[in-house]
Design a protein around this motif. Structure first.
Motif, PDB file in Angstrom:
ATOM      1  N   VAL A 105       0.819  -1.220   0.000  1.00  0.00           N
ATOM      2  CA  VAL A 105       0.000   0.000   0.000  1.00  0.00           C
ATOM      3  C   VAL A 105       0.851   1.268   0.000  1.00  0.00           C
ATOM      4  N   GLU A 106       2.162   1.118  -0.026  1.00  0.00           N
ATOM      5  CA  GLU A 106       3.033   2.295   0.081  1.00  0.00           C
ATOM      6  C   GLU A 106       2.797   3.284  -1.060  1.00  0.00           C
ATOM      7  N   ALA A 107       2.814   2.791  -2.278  1.00  0.00           N
ATOM      8  CA  ALA A 107       2.635   3.686  -3.425  1.00  0.00           C
ATOM      9  C   ALA A 107       1.256   4.343  -3.387  1.00  0.00           C
ATOM     10  N   PHE A 108       0.242   3.580  -3.007  1.00  0.00           N
ATOM     11  CA  PHE A 108      -1.111   4.127  -2.934  1.00  0.00           C
ATOM     12  C   PHE A 108      -1.211   5.206  -1.849  1.00  0.00           C
ATOM     13  N   MET A 109      -0.596   4.963  -0.683  1.00  0.00           N
ATOM     14  CA  MET A 109      -0.686   5.920   0.416  1.00  0.00           C
ATOM     15  C   MET A 109       0.095   7.200   0.114  1.00  0.00           C
ATOM     16  N   ILE A 110       1.251   7.071  -0.523  1.00  0.00           N
ATOM     17  CA  ILE A 110       2.023   8.272  -0.854  1.00  0.00           C
ATOM     18  C   ILE A 110       1.294   9.078  -1.927  1.00  0.00           C
ATOM     19  N   ALA A 111       0.668   8.379  -2.882  1.00  0.00           N
ATOM     20  CA  ALA A 111      -0.139   9.094  -3.878  1.00  0.00           C
ATOM     21  C   ALA A 111      -1.309   9.816  -3.206  1.00  0.00           C
ATOM     22  N   GLY A 112      -1.933   9.145  -2.231  1.00  0.00           N
ATOM     23  CA  GLY A 112      -3.009   9.799  -1.491  1.00  0.00           C
ATOM     24  C   GLY A 112      -2.526  11.001  -0.712  1.00  0.00           C
ATOM     25  N   LEU A 113      -1.315  10.908  -0.156  1.00  0.00           N
ATOM     26  CA  LEU A 113      -0.744  12.043   0.564  1.00  0.00           C
ATOM     27  C   LEU A 113      -0.475  13.205  -0.388  1.00  0.00           C
ATOM     28  N   ASP A 114       0.015  12.894  -1.578  1.00  0.00           N
ATOM     29  CA  ASP A 114       0.220  13.935  -2.591  1.00  0.00           C
ATOM     30  C   ASP A 114      -1.083  14.651  -2.929  1.00  0.00           C
ATOM     31  N   ILE A 115      -2.138  13.863  -3.112  1.00  0.00           N
ATOM     32  CA  ILE A 115      -3.428  14.458  -3.474  1.00  0.00           C
ATOM     33  C   ILE A 115      -3.977  15.294  -2.325  1.00  0.00           C
ATOM     34  N   LEU A 116      -3.916  14.748  -1.103  1.00  0.00           N
ATOM     35  CA  LEU A 116      -4.492  15.455   0.036  1.00  0.00           C
ATOM     36  C   LEU A 116      -3.779  16.762   0.319  1.00  0.00           C
ATOM     37  N   GLN A 117      -2.444  16.788   0.200  1.00  0.00           N
ATOM     38  CA  GLN A 117      -1.737  18.033   0.478  1.00  0.00           C
ATOM     39  C   GLN A 117      -1.954  19.059  -0.618  1.00  0.00           C
ATOM     40  N   SER A 118      -2.412  18.620  -1.791  1.00  0.00           N
ATOM     41  CA  SER A 118      -2.630  19.555  -2.891  1.00  0.00           C
ATOM     42  C   SER A 118      -4.033  20.150  -2.875  1.00  0.00           C
ATOM     43  N   ILE A 119      -4.939  19.584  -2.068  1.00  0.00           N
ATOM     44  CA  ILE A 119      -6.302  20.107  -2.000  1.00  0.00           C
ATOM     45  C   ILE A 119      -6.319  21.314  -1.079  1.00  0.00           C
ATOM     46  N   PRO A 120      -6.762  22.470  -1.539  1.00  0.00           N
ATOM     47  CA  PRO A 120      -6.756  23.669  -0.689  1.00  0.00           C
ATOM     48  C   PRO A 120      -7.705  23.523   0.493  1.00  0.00           C
ATOM     49  N   VAL A 121      -7.414  24.298   1.532  1.00  0.00           N
ATOM     50  CA  VAL A 121      -8.253  24.269   2.728  1.00  0.00           C
ATOM     51  C   VAL A 121      -9.690  24.671   2.394  1.00  0.00           C
ATOM     52  N   LEU A 122      -9.854  25.653   1.513  1.00  0.00           N
ATOM     53  CA  LEU A 122     -11.205  26.100   1.176  1.00  0.00           C
ATOM     54  C   LEU A 122     -12.016  25.012   0.486  1.00  0.00           C
ATOM     55  N   SER A 123     -11.350  24.065  -0.162  1.00  0.00           N
ATOM     56  CA  SER A 123     -12.080  22.963  -0.782  1.00  0.00           C
ATOM     57  C   SER A 123     -12.640  22.010   0.275  1.00  0.00           C
ATOM     58  N   PHE A 124     -11.963  21.911   1.426  1.00  0.00           N
ATOM     59  CA  PHE A 124     -12.477  21.098   2.521  1.00  0.00           C
ATOM     60  C   PHE A 124     -13.574  21.819   3.300  1.00  0.00           C
ATOM     61  N   LEU A 125     -13.537  23.161   3.269  1.00  0.00           N
ATOM     62  CA  LEU A 125     -14.373  23.941   4.181  1.00  0.00           C
ATOM     63  C   LEU A 125     -15.862  23.605   4.117  1.00  0.00           C
ATOM     64  N   PRO A 126     -16.521  23.692   2.948  1.00  0.00           N
ATOM     65  CA  PRO A 126     -17.974  23.483   2.954  1.00  0.00           C
ATOM     66  C   PRO A 126     -18.388  22.121   3.490  1.00  0.00           C
ATOM     67  N   GLY A 127     -17.752  21.062   2.976  1.00  0.00           N
ATOM     68  CA  GLY A 127     -18.141  19.717   3.400  1.00  0.00           C
ATOM     69  C   GLY A 127     -17.875  19.465   4.865  1.00  0.00           C
ATOM     70  N   VAL A 128     -16.693  19.868   5.355  1.00  0.00           N
ATOM     71  CA  VAL A 128     -16.336  19.608   6.756  1.00  0.00           C
ATOM     72  C   VAL A 128     -17.250  20.384   7.695  1.00  0.00           C
ATOM     73  N   MET A 129     -17.456  21.669   7.404  1.00  0.00           N
ATOM     74  CA  MET A 129     -18.300  22.480   8.286  1.00  0.00           C
ATOM     75  C   MET A 129     -19.738  21.956   8.326  1.00  0.00           C
ATOM     76  N   LEU A 130     -20.306  21.673   7.167  1.00  0.00           N
ATOM     77  CA  LEU A 130     -21.686  21.176   7.128  1.00  0.00           C
ATOM     78  C   LEU A 130     -21.809  19.825   7.822  1.00  0.00           C
ATOM     79  N   ALA A 131     -20.787  18.964   7.650  1.00  0.00           N
ATOM     80  CA  ALA A 131     -20.837  17.652   8.292  1.00  0.00           C
ATOM     81  C   ALA A 131     -20.750  17.770   9.814  1.00  0.00           C
ATOM     82  N   MET A 132     -19.841  18.631  10.317  1.00  0.00           N
ATOM     83  CA  MET A 132     -19.691  18.787  11.758  1.00  0.00           C
ATOM     84  C   MET A 132     -20.931  19.433  12.391  1.00  0.00           C
ATOM     85  N   VAL A 133     -21.510  20.419  11.695  1.00  0.00           N
ATOM     86  CA  VAL A 133     -22.717  21.057  12.217  1.00  0.00           C
ATOM     87  C   VAL A 133     -23.878  20.066  12.236  1.00  0.00           C
ATOM     88  N   ALA A 134     -23.980  19.212  11.204  1.00  0.00           N
ATOM     89  CA  ALA A 134     -25.029  18.194  11.181  1.00  0.00           C
ATOM     90  C   ALA A 134     -24.809  17.139  12.266  1.00  0.00           C
TER      91      ALA A 134
END
Length: 596
Positions: A105-134
């Motif tokens: 799973v090493e290659a898969f996890m490092i690829a996932g880490l690459d993708i996650l660090q490239s996603i801006p915080v604002l892209s997480f904002l709507p989903g995370v906030m709405l999920a936590m409030v719900a």
């Protein structure tokens, strides 16, 4: 010269000895009182925080710009950042460990880490906030947990990369010694892997906390359409002051933040850096060690010594003994019944893993199809705008990385090689790194507008201000990790400056430098959401760029544009990592790995 009688000298020496003994006895007592006071203060803070978090959610929050509101705002922000850091540290250790020791799973996890660090915080904002409030609809803790998770997304990735790269570069002789002494997985983690990764993890922790301050404004000032998720805190105070152009409030906010950062450096980071210096991998002890008066006092505290000798050490010894006894019993029992039981257990574990993987894949596929259905609303002109913005942001990111590397590499090596310089430069660098560039950006932007510049140039400056510290702190950690005996050999053979850089410094810091560049690149892409779209004096300034598209889509609630721009940004970052950074990582793990 007047000769004093021997009796007088003896009396004077005995008095001095008695005075020094009294001081030795009194200092630990004072430290114990300080530790008790800190414990009581933490307990009171937890009580007040619990009352606020578990109270009813506030429908609308007005951020006060009065200096009297700053102590409470600062307390809330400090709690959010440090809870996010604790979550980041636990995630980084677990994620890096699994990725380093599981080739499947090493290659898969490092690829996932690459993708996650490239996603801006604002892209997480709507989903995370709405999920936590719900999840917590009747409590304030829902919005608070959303802000903490979002700060976590801005802190964790460079720490995970650092721990993973440290595990991959552990010298072979240390691994063989752990195998010879038959360390369990827990012993190997505590006695070898965490100590070896300590220096890099500490310096990346510093830059992660600094990154938390950088994104604090966005996390505390989030508004989605008609829904207001703003939180009282130092970030929202500074953002409100910058938006209204209140210079006095900006000054008070920056003064408070700098005071917090200086206190954090002296009370947290300086003792931790001095403590982690003992984990340096070398065969010759260095002549000059990093020292911390606070660490020295804590090490001589009687209360902490009693706690360590009567609680921590016996507990750890008991855990190690139980692990050894369990392994001995497993090796001693070689009967067919226990072998059959072990095989059944392995089959059940494999079945459970398969079920979990299948369910996870089904969930991901379903969510991906639902998300891609939003892309039907994207117009051709919007798609062209996203591609043009991606090219513009790509150029700005690389210019910012180049300008940052020009000064951070030599400065980091100088700080790492000279402990006296580190005692002066490290607190200054920590202060500069922790002051959010977004708080300084209104002043920089107004100055650029006056001289004829604009947000296109200002965005590069903001990217560099927000990401250059990833490179600097990793280079410092790499320079400090170079063994003293290698540096003495270079001095003994009278290497020139060019030879020293070519044969010792650059190979020694190379794994750390690559980690810093990777995380700085991801941080620069992430910072583009603020650098290319900024609110100043009740007006919005923006320039062509992918970050501006994401910020504008978040403000207007256009989720199809937000999703497509995020996919494009993640795809570009992952492609760059695959073509550039991943080969350099492999080079660091093989050619520039420290070992016999």
């Amino acid at each position: 010269m007047i000769q004093l009688p021997d009796r007088f000298n003896q009396v004077r020496n005995s008095e001095m000895l008695a005075r020094s003994q009294v001081l030795r006895r009194s200092w630990p007592f004072v430290i114990d009182l300080c530790v008790a006071g800190i414990g009581l203060a933490c307990f009171y803070g937890l009580v007040q925080l619990a009352r606020y978090w578990f109270g009813h959610p506030m429908p609308s929050i007005t951020i006060s710009l009065s200096p009297h509101a700053l102590p409470l705002y600062a307390f809330y922000s400090i709690v959010r950042i440090w809870l996010a850091y604790a979550l980041s540290l636990a995630f980084a250790i677990a994620y890096g460990y699994i990725a380093a020791y599981n080739p499947r799973v090493e290659a898969f996890m490092i690829a996932g880490l690459d993708i996650l660090q490239s996603i801006p915080v604002l892209s997480f904002l709507p989903g995370v906030m709405l999920a936590m409030v719900a999840l917590f609809p009747t409590r304030q803790i829902g919005v608070e947990m959303g802000a903490i998770i979002l700060i976590f997304t801005g802190q964790v990735w460079n720490m995970a990369f650092s721990f993973y790269s440290s595990l991959k570069s552990i010298p072979r002789e240390l691994r063989e010694a752990a195998s010879i002494y038959r360390f369990s997985h827990w012993q190997r983690l505590v006695e070898l892997e965490l100590p070896y990764a300590a220096i890099g993890l500490v310096w990346n922790s510093m830059v992660s906390v600094a990154g938390g301050w950088f994104f604090l404004m966005a996390c505390e000032m989030f508004v989605l359409g008609t829904r207001d998720f703003r939180l009282p805190g130092l970030g929202s105070y500074l953002q409100t002051a910058a938006s209204t152009g209140n210079a006095s409030a900006i000054s008070w906010g920056l003064f408070t933040m700098v005071a917090i950062i200086v206190a954090t450096d002296q009370l947290v980071w300086r003792p931790i850096i001095a403590w982690s210096d003992k984990f340096k991998f070398e065969q010759v002890e260095t002549k000059s060690r990093i020292r911390s008066p606070l660490l020295h006092l804590l090490q001589h505290s009687r209360a902490l010594h009693t706690l360590r000798s009567h609680t921590i050490q016996p507990l750890s010894e008991a855990i190690y003994q139980k692990i050894a006894e369990k392994r001995h019993r497993a090796e001693a029992s070689g009967d067919p019944h226990s072998a059959a039981t072990q095989k059944n257990r392995e089959r059940w574990n494999a079945l459970i893993r398969t079920v979990i993987i299948v369910l996870a894949v089904c969930g991901v596929v379903y969510a991906a199809f639902q998300a891609l259905a939003l892309l039907k609303d994207v117009q051709r002109s919007e798609f062209v705008q996203i591609l043009e913005g991606a090219l513009a942001t790509f150029l700005r990111v690389n210019v910012a990385l180049l300008l940052a590397s020009v000064w951070t590499i030599p400065a980091g090596v100088s700080i790492g090689f000279h402990p006296r310089l580190a005692r002066i430069a490290q607190p200054l660098a920590q202060i500069a790194a922790s002051v959010p560039a977004t708080a300084l950006f209104p002043v920089v932007l107004m100055a650029l507008v006056r001289i004829g510049g604009g947000l296109g140039v200002g965005s590069i400056i903001l990217m560099m201000l927000g990401t250059q510290w990833y490179i600097l702190f990793n280079v410092i950690a790499g320079a400090m990790a170079i063994p003293t005996d290698l540096r003495e050999v270079a001095t003994l053979f009278r290497f020139s400056s060019a030879q020293r850089w070519r044969t010792l410094i650059l190979p020694g810091i190379f794994p750390y430098l690559i980690t810093g560049l990777v995380t700085a690149s991801g941080g620069a892409w992430n910072a583009s959401i603020i650098a290319e779209y900024f609110h100043l004096k009740n007006q919005t300034l923006q320039t062509l760029g992918l970050g501006a598209v994401i910020s504008a889509a978040t403000d207007s609630g256009k989720f199809h544009l937000l999703l497509l721009a995020t996919i494009v940004m993640a795809g570009m970052v992952v492609t760059i990592n695959r073509l550039v950074w991943r080969p350099l990582y492999r080079l660091a793990e093989t050619r520039y790995k420290l070992g016999a």
